[in-house]
Design a protein around this motif. Structure first.
Motif, mmCIF file in Angstrom:
data_model
loop_
_atom_site.group_PDB
_atom_site.id
_atom_site.type_symbol
_atom_site.label_atom_id
_atom_site.label_comp_id
_atom_site.label_asym_id
_atom_site.label_seq_id
_atom_site.Cartn_x
_atom_site.Cartn_y
_atom_site.Cartn_z
ATOM 1 N N ALA A 166 1.078 5.036 4.542
ATOM 2 C CA ALA A 166 0.886 4.002 3.529
ATOM 3 C C ALA A 166 -0.394 4.231 2.736
ATOM 4 O O ALA A 166 -0.457 3.948 1.547
ATOM 5 N N ARG A 167 -1.386 4.778 3.396
ATOM 6 C CA ARG A 167 -2.664 5.024 2.719
ATOM 7 C C ARG A 167 -2.825 6.480 2.296
ATOM 8 O O ARG A 167 -3.867 6.877 1.808
ATOM 9 N N ASN A 168 -1.758 7.282 2.510
ATOM 10 C CA ASN A 168 -1.690 8.676 2.096
ATOM 11 C C ASN A 168 -2.871 9.500 2.609
ATOM 12 O O ASN A 168 -3.561 10.180 1.871
ATOM 13 N N TRP A 169 -3.085 9.415 3.946
ATOM 14 C CA TRP A 169 -4.182 10.189 4.572
ATOM 15 C C TRP A 169 -3.833 11.630 4.614
ATOM 16 O O TRP A 169 -2.859 12.099 4.975
ATOM 17 N N THR A 177 0.798 -1.218 0.000
ATOM 18 C CA THR A 177 0.000 0.000 0.000
ATOM 19 C C THR A 177 0.836 1.276 0.000
ATOM 20 O O THR A 177 0.281 2.355 -0.025
ATOM 21 N N LEU A 178 2.160 1.168 0.048
ATOM 22 C CA LEU A 178 2.985 2.377 0.031
ATOM 23 C C LEU A 178 2.863 3.078 -1.318
ATOM 24 O O LEU A 178 2.775 2.422 -2.358
ATOM 25 N N PRO A 179 2.851 4.407 -1.307
ATOM 26 C CA PRO A 179 2.672 5.141 -2.566
ATOM 27 C C PRO A 179 3.840 4.971 -3.525
ATOM 28 O O PRO A 179 4.980 4.778 -3.110
ATOM 29 N N ARG A 200 5.410 14.275 13.912
ATOM 30 C CA ARG A 200 5.140 14.584 12.507
ATOM 31 C C ARG A 200 5.999 13.648 11.654
ATOM 32 O O ARG A 200 7.200 13.498 11.906
ATOM 33 N N LEU A 201 5.400 13.028 10.650
ATOM 34 C CA LEU A 201 6.091 12.064 9.786
ATOM 35 C C LEU A 201 5.964 12.488 8.324
ATOM 36 O O LEU A 201 4.894 12.959 7.901
ATOM 37 N N ARG A 202 7.059 12.291 7.573
ATOM 38 C CA ARG A 202 7.046 12.586 6.135
ATOM 39 C C ARG A 202 7.752 11.465 5.388
ATOM 40 O O ARG A 202 8.855 11.071 5.757
ATOM 41 N N LEU A 203 7.124 10.981 4.330
ATOM 42 C CA LEU A 203 7.708 9.974 3.455
ATOM 43 C C LEU A 203 8.185 10.694 2.200
ATOM 44 O O LEU A 203 7.382 11.324 1.500
ATOM 45 N N LEU A 204 9.501 10.634 1.940
ATOM 46 C CA LEU A 204 10.094 11.360 0.814
ATOM 47 C C LEU A 204 10.738 10.396 -0.175
ATOM 48 O O LEU A 204 11.367 9.412 0.226
ATOM 49 N N LYS A 205 10.587 10.726 -1.434
ATOM 50 C CA LYS A 205 11.264 9.975 -2.495
ATOM 51 C C LYS A 205 11.921 11.006 -3.407
ATOM 52 O O LYS A 205 11.228 11.874 -3.956
ATOM 53 N N ASP A 206 13.224 10.947 -3.542
ATOM 54 C CA ASP A 206 13.984 11.921 -4.331
ATOM 55 C C ASP A 206 13.660 13.345 -3.879
ATOM 56 O O ASP A 206 13.415 14.230 -4.705
ATOM 57 N N GLU A 207 13.631 13.572 -2.564
ATOM 58 C CA GLU A 207 13.366 14.867 -1.933
ATOM 59 C C GLU A 207 11.969 15.416 -2.242
ATOM 60 O O GLU A 207 11.692 16.585 -2.008
ATOM 61 N N VAL A 212 7.935 15.024 -1.365
ATOM 62 C CA VAL A 212 7.075 14.477 -0.315
ATOM 63 C C VAL A 212 5.975 13.623 -0.953
ATOM 64 O O VAL A 212 5.167 14.122 -1.744
ATOM 65 N N LEU A 213 5.981 12.325 -0.618
ATOM 66 C CA LEU A 213 4.931 11.422 -1.094
ATOM 67 C C LEU A 213 3.712 11.447 -0.177
ATOM 68 O O LEU A 213 2.586 11.359 -0.639
ATOM 69 N N ALA A 214 3.990 11.532 1.115
ATOM 70 C CA ALA A 214 2.904 11.549 2.098
ATOM 71 C C ALA A 214 3.440 12.149 3.384
ATOM 72 O O ALA A 214 4.625 12.037 3.686
ATOM 73 N N GLU A 215 2.565 12.800 4.130
ATOM 74 C CA GLU A 215 2.948 13.313 5.443
ATOM 75 C C GLU A 215 1.724 13.302 6.342
ATOM 76 O O GLU A 215 0.593 13.380 5.876
ATOM 77 N N THR A 216 1.994 13.170 7.628
ATOM 78 C CA THR A 216 0.915 13.129 8.609
ATOM 79 C C THR A 216 1.455 13.532 9.970
ATOM 80 O O THR A 216 2.662 13.525 10.196
ATOM 81 N N THR A 217 0.540 13.877 10.841
ATOM 82 C CA THR A 217 0.858 14.142 12.238
ATOM 83 C C THR A 217 0.022 13.200 13.083
ATOM 84 O O THR A 217 -1.180 13.050 12.837
ATOM 85 N N VAL A 218 0.666 12.534 14.031
ATOM 86 C CA VAL A 218 -0.046 11.622 14.924
ATOM 87 C C VAL A 218 0.132 12.110 16.355
ATOM 88 O O VAL A 218 1.180 12.632 16.714
#
Length: 177
Positions: free
Chosen positions: A174-177, A28-30, A119-126, A128-134
């Protein structure tokens, strides 16, 4: 014995035909990300050691779902920041009195609540694919009056909270909320 075999066969046929299948959770990762590197999180709080606690919890989550990559073989990078942490009393007991109304013992703390935010951020080649705060809370007991016991209970609550928040954070990314 024949009935047992028939029941087992029926369960197997029902299980195969029900449409369920085992799929890796990392599917499910983008953008087809299969390997994620997770460097040490930033700690923006005054609480020492939280960056290690939250980074370890996220890496354990990545291992659990099979997406933790090593340095040179990562499709993406997961950056994290612990932005807030604290604790406060939640339950105060009533004073204990005798038959005449004299106070034998005053109100005491019966429970505390730890809270944290990351705060979390998923980055690919700098990018941002997805980010969230939990954010979340975890209750703990103050102990028997010993300060070290109370602090150990608080650290255990923060450990449980970091695991819960990082599991939720990964699911959101993973679900890009």
């Amino acid at each position: 014995m024949a009935r047992l075999c028939a029941v087992v066969a029926a369960v197997l046929v029902a299980g195969v035909g029900c449409g369920y299948r085992f799929v890796a959770r990392d599917a499910t990762l983008p953008e087809g990300v299969h390997a994620v590197c997770a460097p040490i999180f930033l700690n923006e709080t005054a609480e020492p050691g939280l960056e290690t606690l939250f980074t370890r919890a996220m890496r354990e989550q990545l291992v659990r779902v099979g997406t933790l990559g090593d340095g040179g073989k990562c499709d993406a990078r997961l950056e994290g920041q612990v932005t807030n942490v604290g604790s406060s009393p939640t339950i105060v007991t009533e004073p204990i009195t005798d038959e005449k109304g004299a106070v034998l013992a005053g109100p005491q703390l019966a429970s505390y609540r730890a809270f944290a935010e990351a705060r979390l951020r998923l980055l690919k080649d700098e990018r941002v694919l997805a980010e969230t705060t939990v954010a979340g809370t975890e209750d703990y007991l103050p102990g028997s009056g010993d300060v070290l016991e109370a602090e150990a209970n608080r650290r255990a609550a923060l450990h449980r909270l970091s695991e819960t928040l990082m599991r939720e954070g990964y699911e959101r990314l993973a679900r890009n909320w």
